[in-house]
Design a protein around this motif. Structure first.
Motif, PDB file in Angstrom:
ATOM      1  N   PRO A   4       0.814  -1.234   0.000  1.00  0.00           N
ATOM      2  CA  PRO A   4       0.000   0.000   0.000  1.00  0.00           C
ATOM      3  C   PRO A   4       0.836   1.267   0.000  1.00  0.00           C
ATOM      4  O   PRO A   4       0.480   2.242  -0.680  1.00  0.00           O
ATOM      5  CB  PRO A   4      -0.801  -0.134   1.296  1.00  0.00           C
ATOM      6  N   THR A   5       1.951   1.261   0.723  1.00  0.00           N
ATOM      7  CA  THR A   5       2.782   2.460   0.767  1.00  0.00           C
ATOM      8  C   THR A   5       3.343   2.781  -0.610  1.00  0.00           C
ATOM      9  O   THR A   5       3.306   3.934  -1.069  1.00  0.00           O
ATOM     10  CB  THR A   5       3.932   2.257   1.759  1.00  0.00           C
ATOM     11  N   THR A   6       3.824   1.738  -1.303  1.00  0.00           N
ATOM     12  CA  THR A   6       4.359   1.952  -2.644  1.00  0.00           C
ATOM     13  C   THR A   6       3.288   2.478  -3.589  1.00  0.00           C
ATOM     14  O   THR A   6       3.528   3.422  -4.352  1.00  0.00           O
ATOM     15  CB  THR A   6       4.913   0.631  -3.170  1.00  0.00           C
ATOM     16  N   ALA A   7       2.096   1.866  -3.501  1.00  0.00           N
ATOM     17  CA  ALA A   7       1.016   2.294  -4.397  1.00  0.00           C
ATOM     18  C   ALA A   7       0.641   3.750  -4.139  1.00  0.00           C
ATOM     19  O   ALA A   7       0.460   4.534  -5.082  1.00  0.00           O
ATOM     20  CB  ALA A   7      -0.192   1.385  -4.200  1.00  0.00           C
ATOM     21  N   GLY A   8       0.553   4.132  -2.846  1.00  0.00           N
ATOM     22  CA  GLY A   8       0.194   5.508  -2.530  1.00  0.00           C
ATOM     23  C   GLY A   8       1.248   6.495  -2.998  1.00  0.00           C
ATOM     24  O   GLY A   8       0.930   7.558  -3.530  1.00  0.00           O
ATOM     25  N   LEU A   9       2.524   6.127  -2.844  1.00  0.00           N
ATOM     26  CA  LEU A   9       3.584   7.044  -3.273  1.00  0.00           C
ATOM     27  C   LEU A   9       3.596   7.178  -4.784  1.00  0.00           C
ATOM     28  O   LEU A   9       3.838   8.265  -5.317  1.00  0.00           O
ATOM     29  CB  LEU A   9       4.941   6.549  -2.767  1.00  0.00           C
ATOM     30  N   ILE A  10       3.308   6.071  -5.488  1.00  0.00           N
ATOM     31  CA  ILE A  10       3.272   6.158  -6.951  1.00  0.00           C
ATOM     32  C   ILE A  10       2.112   7.041  -7.398  1.00  0.00           C
ATOM     33  O   ILE A  10       2.248   7.852  -8.320  1.00  0.00           O
ATOM     34  CB  ILE A  10       3.189   4.749  -7.563  1.00  0.00           C
ATOM     35  N   LEU A  11       0.962   6.894  -6.722  1.00  0.00           N
ATOM     36  CA  LEU A  11      -0.180   7.764  -7.053  1.00  0.00           C
ATOM     37  C   LEU A  11       0.170   9.231  -6.821  1.00  0.00           C
ATOM     38  O   LEU A  11      -0.126  10.096  -7.659  1.00  0.00           O
ATOM     39  CB  LEU A  11      -1.393   7.371  -6.222  1.00  0.00           C
ATOM     40  N   GLY A  13       3.125  10.525  -6.934  1.00  0.00           N
ATOM     41  CA  GLY A  13       4.065  10.918  -7.974  1.00  0.00           C
ATOM     42  C   GLY A  13       3.371  11.206  -9.289  1.00  0.00           C
ATOM     43  O   GLY A  13       3.698  12.175  -9.981  1.00  0.00           O
ATOM     44  N   ILE A  14       2.383  10.367  -9.637  1.00  0.00           N
ATOM     45  CA  ILE A  14       1.657  10.588 -10.900  1.00  0.00           C
ATOM     46  C   ILE A  14       0.891  11.910 -10.846  1.00  0.00           C
ATOM     47  O   ILE A  14       0.929  12.714 -11.786  1.00  0.00           O
ATOM     48  CB  ILE A  14       0.713   9.413 -11.172  1.00  0.00           C
ATOM     49  N   LEU A  15       0.212  12.153  -9.717  1.00  0.00           N
ATOM     50  CA  LEU A  15      -0.560  13.399  -9.619  1.00  0.00           C
ATOM     51  C   LEU A  15       0.361  14.611  -9.664  1.00  0.00           C
ATOM     52  O   LEU A  15       0.071  15.617 -10.315  1.00  0.00           O
ATOM     53  CB  LEU A  15      -1.390  13.409  -8.337  1.00  0.00           C
TER      54      LEU A  15
ATOM     55  N   TYR B  46      -6.224   5.243   3.732  1.00  0.00           N
ATOM     56  CA  TYR B  46      -4.930   5.203   4.408  1.00  0.00           C
ATOM     57  C   TYR B  46      -5.039   5.547   5.882  1.00  0.00           C
ATOM     58  O   TYR B  46      -4.060   5.958   6.498  1.00  0.00           O
ATOM     59  CB  TYR B  46      -3.938   6.131   3.716  1.00  0.00           C
ATOM     60  N   LEU B 104       8.923  10.938 -14.070  1.00  0.00           N
ATOM     61  CA  LEU B 104       7.974  10.092 -13.332  1.00  0.00           C
ATOM     62  C   LEU B 104       8.385   8.627 -13.404  1.00  0.00           C
ATOM     63  O   LEU B 104       8.324   7.904 -12.397  1.00  0.00           O
ATOM     64  CB  LEU B 104       6.573  10.273 -13.900  1.00  0.00           C
ATOM     65  N   LEU B 107      11.116   8.045 -11.019  1.00  0.00           N
ATOM     66  CA  LEU B 107      10.616   8.038  -9.638  1.00  0.00           C
ATOM     67  C   LEU B 107       9.937   6.723  -9.299  1.00  0.00           C
ATOM     68  O   LEU B 107      10.184   6.121  -8.239  1.00  0.00           O
ATOM     69  CB  LEU B 107       9.644   9.205  -9.468  1.00  0.00           C
TER      70      LEU B 107
END
Lengths: 101, 175
Positions: A4-11, A13-15, B46, B104, B107
């Protein structure tokens, strides 16, 4: 399966990247302000994800500060845009780069 | 977690893409509200329900309403959509977009590197946030209050209409 942490950080980053692209390609000054908001929101998302990863409240505290700063920034930014619109009669940010009177 | 997160993330990304590709500014702002609401859902997933509520109230409520009323006050909308379309030619947006997408990708690659054991999502209660906010961070809270005060004063000063001064001989006689 990513965590979940990776997914949230990627989201986040995309935003942030979408906001950065919008900031770079737009010339309308209100759109530039909105893209700054997108980037601030993405940074806040990264803080929330980090807070849930470590179970510490500091990330949410930082998000509240980001929220306060975004509110102040929007009010001052809109007042500046209003002044610019009255001076130049346009919202083109390239018009404001000439620095005449 | 899981499916709910991916649906909310997809909605957030799609609506943000719609924000940065619209020509009409009102459509862009309405899509941005959808983006903020889906990010609030992500916050809730979260373990930050209070921050999700603040996101809806302050961002999607106060700030976006401020911007929308500002745009309505300037009465833009369909008038600027045409010139926005003429400003957004492909030659303008392809270069920065490709460079940002390269950044991106780098990253995402760095985030996906194997790290330590992945932690579960932990719920942080609003009580802990409040205790931390008014305990160790009390100085920062006061500084945020001063920042908001400076923002109010600055917005009032900048947004004030200057009184136009005309010589009395040039004034038209009032009927």
């Amino acid at each position: 399966m990513i965590s979940p942490t990776t997914a949230g950080l990627i989201l986040a980053g995309i935003l942030f990247t979408l906001g950065l692209i919008s900031m770079l390609i737009r010339r309308n000054i209100i759109f530039m302000l909105v893209s700054v908001e997108i980037m601030l929101n993405a940074a806040g998302l990264a803080f929330i994800v980090a807070a849930s990863k470590w179970g510490q409240p500091e990330g949410q505290v930082m998000f509240m500060f980001i929220l306060a700063m975004a509110a102040a920034e929007v009010s001052v930014g809109l007042a500046l845009i209003l002044q610019l619109y009255h001076q130049l009669k346009t919202l083109d940010s390239d018009e404001a780069s000439r620095m005449r009177g | 977690m899981g499916t709910a997160f991916y649906i909310a993330a997809a909605v957030a990304i799609l609506s943000t893409i719609m924000v940065i590709t619209r020509y009409n500014i009102m459509h862009a702002l309405l899509y941005f509200i959808v983006s903020l609401l889906s990010v609030a859902v992500v916050f809730y997933l979260y373990g930050a329900p209070f921050m999700a509520a603040l996101e809806v109230i302050i961002y999607a409520g106060a700030i976006m309403v401020l911007i929308i009323f500002f745009v309505m006050m300037l009465s833009l909308g369909s008038q600027t959509a045409g010139e926005e379309r003429s400003w957004m030619t492909p030659g303008v947006w392809i270069g920065p977009s490709i460079l940002c997408l390269v950044l991106l990708g780098e990253l995402v690659f760095l985030i996906l590197q194997p790290a330590g054991p992945a932690g579960e999502v932990r719920v942080v209660e609003p009580k802990e946030v409040g205790l931390s906010l008014f305990g160790p961070y009390i100085l920062a809270v006061e500084l945020a209050g001063m920042l908001l005060m400076a923002g109010i004063v600055g917005a009032y000063h900048l947004g004030r209409q200057k009184k136009k001064i005309v010589h009395r001989f040039l004034q038209t006689p009032e009927s």
